[in-house]
Enzyme design. Structure first.
Site, PDB file in Angstrom:
ATOM      1  N   ILE A   1      -5.718   2.591 -17.401  1.00  0.00           N
ATOM      2  CA  ILE A   1      -5.208   3.294 -17.834  1.00  0.00           C
ATOM      3  C   ILE A   1      -3.666   3.294 -17.287  1.00  0.00           C
ATOM      4  O   ILE A   1      -2.967   4.507 -18.037  1.00  0.00           O
ATOM      5  CB  ILE A   1      -5.906   4.425 -17.316  1.00  0.00           C
ATOM      6  CG1 ILE A   1      -5.888   4.373 -15.671  1.00  0.00           C
ATOM      7  CG2 ILE A   1      -7.250   4.646 -17.431  1.00  0.00           C
ATOM      8  CD1 ILE A   1      -6.329   5.866 -14.849  1.00  0.00           C
ATOM      9  N   GLU A  56       0.240   1.163 -16.286  1.00  0.00           N
ATOM     10  CA  GLU A  56       0.256   0.098 -15.006  1.00  0.00           C
ATOM     11  C   GLU A  56       2.330   1.234 -14.858  1.00  0.00           C
ATOM     12  O   GLU A  56       2.587   1.757 -14.809  1.00  0.00           O
ATOM     13  CB  GLU A  56       1.662  -0.958 -15.898  1.00  0.00           C
ATOM     14  CG  GLU A  56       1.776  -1.773 -15.222  1.00  0.00           C
ATOM     15  CD  GLU A  56       1.739  -3.453 -16.476  1.00  0.00           C
ATOM     16  OE1 GLU A  56       2.391  -4.310 -16.000  1.00  0.00           O
ATOM     17  OE2 GLU A  56       1.118  -3.461 -17.693  1.00  0.00           O
ATOM     18  N   PHE A 107       3.612  -1.123  -8.362  1.00  0.00           N
ATOM     19  CA  PHE A 107       3.159  -1.891  -7.668  1.00  0.00           C
ATOM     20  C   PHE A 107       1.701  -2.729  -8.772  1.00  0.00           C
ATOM     21  O   PHE A 107       1.455  -3.569  -8.354  1.00  0.00           O
ATOM     22  CB  PHE A 107       2.058  -0.896  -7.048  1.00  0.00           C
ATOM     23  CG  PHE A 107       1.025  -1.518  -6.242  1.00  0.00           C
ATOM     24  CD1 PHE A 107       0.887  -1.593  -4.738  1.00  0.00           C
ATOM     25  CD2 PHE A 107      -0.271  -1.902  -6.981  1.00  0.00           C
ATOM     26  CE1 PHE A 107       0.263  -2.152  -4.121  1.00  0.00           C
ATOM     27  CE2 PHE A 107      -0.988  -2.080  -5.594  1.00  0.00           C
ATOM     28  CZ  PHE A 107      -1.011  -2.242  -4.328  1.00  0.00           C
ATOM     29  N   ASP A 152       8.892   9.773  -2.622  1.00  0.00           N
ATOM     30  CA  ASP A 152       9.529   9.376  -4.456  1.00  0.00           C
ATOM     31  C   ASP A 152       8.504  10.617  -5.183  1.00  0.00           C
ATOM     32  O   ASP A 152       7.412  10.611  -6.190  1.00  0.00           O
ATOM     33  CB  ASP A 152       8.438   8.309  -4.576  1.00  0.00           C
ATOM     34  CG  ASP A 152       8.177   7.371  -5.900  1.00  0.00           C
ATOM     35  OD1 ASP A 152       9.696   7.446  -6.312  1.00  0.00           O
ATOM     36  OD2 ASP A 152       7.612   5.955  -6.313  1.00  0.00           O
TER      37      ASP A 152
END
Length: 371
Positions: free
Chosen positions: A90, A92, A95, A209
């Site tokens: 679902i 990418e 990580f 982040d």
């Protein structure tokens, strides 16, 4: 170049336009190496869905109420994902790849598998994410379900959030355009999640982040902050206000003071949040590389328009509904306070959430009066 662009913003913030009647709260870049442009090229159409009221408190549950992560082994994960079948993937990211899987009890989970090429370099990020996820629980933070740390596999299993990333919605990839009230509610949800991390977690946590592709949306458009690989514990001593650490984050969102000094504080998250709030309202990424030099840095471009009183020109052109200009001024005012170049001039996340919540109440009252 990234630093130069942000420092070029500083002079223009010296004479901020007062966009509300409320008092001022709280008086891909080369320098970021491999993580600089990790944003998913993630924009969506608006629906007139009504949004539920936000909770009146920020700390929604006690860490002691948390269940321990499920004790899943690699063999079970391989079975759940059909040996990491491509049709179950679902997403990418930096990580690794993320897969959707269903547990025997029917619950759907997201399984994030580390890329082999980053296996060694991401050890610290993996350990850090697991350690922090085990300690936090809040409706606006993605919850840990389980994990695997073996010699050749690192896997993080979290709750599955079905409606994709905020950036995907702002890009129109999910089929509906987020209405203004939905965007405001999403911004409030994110502020609540960050407030929990900063004030109500066992120890202060700085996400490091905060960006649109790390915000996941549920079917009812509630927002959840995800990806705690770069997060770290903040100052814990009464006389401490910052920690010294290497720079982590994503270009366009990073606190310029953190970039120049390596000194990290919870106000670094506030800066990133301010950039994200402008992104939510305008639909633009923090750095628009295809635009002219004058429009390339979204914060600077938006501030120039705000200072001239052209707030409606900042709004996402995909958003066709009419929004009261006073509401826009108040909302943009919060965003620009968050991205103040000096940390002391940025509000705390709790104050941000309260300010946005007040704006939403005013908007709802105005809408009710016009019905």
């Amino acid at each position: 170049m990234f630093l130069v662009c942000f420092y070029a913003l500083c002079p223009c913030f010296g004479s901020k336009k007062d966009g509300s009647d409320d008092p001022v709260l709280g008086r891909d870049a080369n320098s970021l190496n491999s993580y600089e442009m990790r944003s998913i090229s993630d924009r969506i159409p608006a629906s007139p869905l009504q949004v539920p009221a936000s909770p009146s408190r920020f700390s929604l549950s006690s860490p002691q109420s948390r269940n321990e992560p499920l004790n899943l082994n690699l063999k079970q994960v391989i079975k759940l994902t059909r040996n990491f079948a491509p049709d179950l993937m679902i997403g990418e990211g930096y990580f690794g790849k993320v897969y959707r899987a269903q547990l025997p009890d029917g619950h759907i989970v997201a399984i994030k598998r580390a890329k082999k090429e980053h296996f060694v370099s991401l050890r610290a990020e993996f350990s850090n994410e697991i350690a922090l996820l085990k300690k936090i629980e809040h409706r606006n933070l993605v919850q840990l379900v389980g994990y695997i740390d073996q010699r050749n596999e690192r896997i993080v299993i979290t709750e599955y959030v079905s409606n994709g990333t905020l950036r995907e919605h702002l890009d129109g990839q999910r089929g509906i355009i987020l209405g203004f009230s939905q965007r405001l509610e999403i911004a409030i949800d994110i502020a609540h999640g960050l407030t929990y991390l900063h004030l109500y977690a066992e120890k202060p946590i700085i996400h490091r982040d905060v960006r649109s592709s790390n915000i996941l949306l549920t079917k009812s458009f509630r927002a959840k902050v995800a990806d705690f690989g770069f997060a770290r514990t903040g100052p814990t001593e009464p006389d401490q206000s910052q920690v010294e650490t290497g720079v982590r984050g994503t270009a366009g969102y990073a606190d310029p003071e953190y970039l120049s000094t390596n000194h990290l504080t919870i106000k670094s998250d506030v800066f990133s949040y301010g950039v994200l709030l402008l992104e939510i309202l305008s639909g633009r990424r923090p750095i628009e590389v295809q635009r002219s030099v004058r429009e390339r840095i979204t914060v600077r471009w938006a501030f120039e328009k705000f200072n001239r009183g052209d707030v409606k020109e900042i709004m996402d052109p995909m958003l066709t509904e009419s929004v009261n200009e006073d509401i826009l001024n108040k909302t943009f005012g919060v965003a620009f306070q968050c991205v103040a170049p000096t940390r002391a001039d940025r509000p705390a996340m709790k104050e941000v959430a309260e300010r946005l919540w007040k704006i939403r109440r005013i908007m709802q009252k105005n809408n009710a009066e016009h019905k």
